[in-house]
Design an enzyme around this catalytic site. Structure first.
Site, mmCIF file in Angstrom:
data_model
loop_
_atom_site.group_PDB
_atom_site.id
_atom_site.type_symbol
_atom_site.label_atom_id
_atom_site.label_comp_id
_atom_site.label_asym_id
_atom_site.label_seq_id
_atom_site.Cartn_x
_atom_site.Cartn_y
_atom_site.Cartn_z
ATOM 1 N N LYS A 55 17.531 -24.179 63.582
ATOM 2 C CA LYS A 55 17.118 -23.171 64.558
ATOM 3 C C LYS A 55 17.973 -21.909 64.439
ATOM 4 O O LYS A 55 17.458 -20.792 64.515
ATOM 5 C CB LYS A 55 17.207 -23.753 65.975
ATOM 6 C CG LYS A 55 16.175 -24.827 66.266
ATOM 7 C CD LYS A 55 16.389 -25.457 67.636
ATOM 8 C CE LYS A 55 15.366 -26.539 67.918
ATOM 9 N NZ LYS A 55 15.555 -27.166 69.256
ATOM 10 N N SER B 35 20.580 -25.169 69.250
ATOM 11 C CA SER B 35 20.825 -26.442 69.924
ATOM 12 C C SER B 35 19.562 -27.281 69.927
ATOM 13 O O SER B 35 18.444 -26.750 69.936
ATOM 14 C CB SER B 35 21.305 -26.206 71.359
ATOM 15 O OG SER B 35 21.662 -27.426 71.983
ATOM 16 N N ASP B 36 19.749 -28.592 69.926
ATOM 17 C CA ASP B 36 18.618 -29.516 70.005
ATOM 18 C C ASP B 36 19.045 -30.755 70.779
ATOM 19 O O ASP B 36 20.198 -31.200 70.667
ATOM 20 C CB ASP B 36 18.139 -29.911 68.608
ATOM 21 C CG ASP B 36 16.837 -30.690 68.655
ATOM 22 O OD1 ASP B 36 15.791 -30.052 68.896
ATOM 23 O OD2 ASP B 36 16.857 -31.920 68.484
ATOM 24 N N THR B 37 18.123 -31.306 71.570
ATOM 25 C CA THR B 37 18.413 -32.470 72.407
ATOM 26 C C THR B 37 17.331 -33.527 72.226
ATOM 27 O O THR B 37 16.143 -33.204 72.213
ATOM 28 C CB THR B 37 18.497 -32.069 73.890
ATOM 29 O OG1 THR B 37 19.532 -31.087 74.061
ATOM 30 C CG2 THR B 37 18.810 -33.275 74.774
ATOM 31 N N GLY C 278 22.808 -31.590 69.842
ATOM 32 C CA GLY C 278 23.519 -30.975 68.742
ATOM 33 C C GLY C 278 23.682 -29.499 68.997
ATOM 34 O O GLY C 278 22.806 -28.865 69.596
#
Length: 208
Positions: free
Chosen positions: A63, A85-87, A122
């Site tokens: 991203k 960010s990633d969840t 992350g």
């Protein structure tokens, strides 16, 4: 770029959040940081063999890279810092993403109820010229209350689960479904702010 407080950015640094998530925006705003939002259109498909940690770190970097690649020429690549960010929600090794529809939300929530699952987020901090890159993650355990189908359907009817990983929002009505957590609450919301503050310092951005 200016900001209030006693710990300013190093001269000329611009901070970009590579996400349109209102939750991440509010958390970053709550850190007292000045930033711009440029939503990332990165491909979020990953290899099935990746671990949860690898998934969130890979997507966070992807991203940030997508925004770096699309930056207008008015941004100085060596003075622009991008946050990706990633969840994800993980139950028994299965990654639960955003529900496709209400039936999918029902499936996820019925699986999660009465159980403890894990939430991974992350975070990637990257200078736009890729000269400085930092990637880390956090994991939080979340215990959800036991619920019958009727209660789950009432929650789904609020509309809140529709765009949330695991089909719930711990910062919204979904908080009433949670028995307890072990770890970072903000990690479950979608941005571990304590971790992020540590990661930003080498980029010349100090929160306090």
């Amino acid at each position: 770029m200016s900001r209030s407080g006693s710990a300013p950015y190093e001269q000329g640094i611009k901070l970009i959040l590579a996400s349109s998530s209102p939750r991440r925006r509010e958390l970053l705003k709550g850190m007292g940081l000045d930033f711009e939002i440029i939503s990332s259109d990165a491909d979020e498909t990953v290899e099935e063999s990746l671990s949860p940690r690898e998934i969130v770190e890979t997507l966070a970097v992807r991203k940030a890279e997508a925004v770096a690649d699309a930056l207008p020429g008015s941004y100085a690549p060596d003075r622009t810092v991008i946050i990706g960010s990633d969840t994800i929600v993980v139950l028994d090794g299965e990654v639960l993403g955003k529900p496709k529809d209400e039936r999918d939300a029902l499936r996820m929530l019925f699986a999660l109820q009465g159980r403890t699952h894990e939430v991974y987020s992350g975070v990637a901090c990257m200078s736009a010229d890729r000269g400085n890159v930092s990637v880390r993650h956090r994991r939080t355990k979340v215990a959800m209350k036991q619920m019958d189908e009727e209660r789950i359907l009432r929650y789904i009817a609020t509309g809140e689960p529709s765009d949330k990983a695991g089909s719930y929002a711990i910062q919204g009505i979904g908080a009433t479904l949670i028995e307890g957590i072990e770890g970072d609450y903000f990690n479950v919301v979608g941005l571990p702010v304590s971790l992020l503050s540590e990661m930003l310092e080498p980029f010349g951005i100090r929160v306090i």
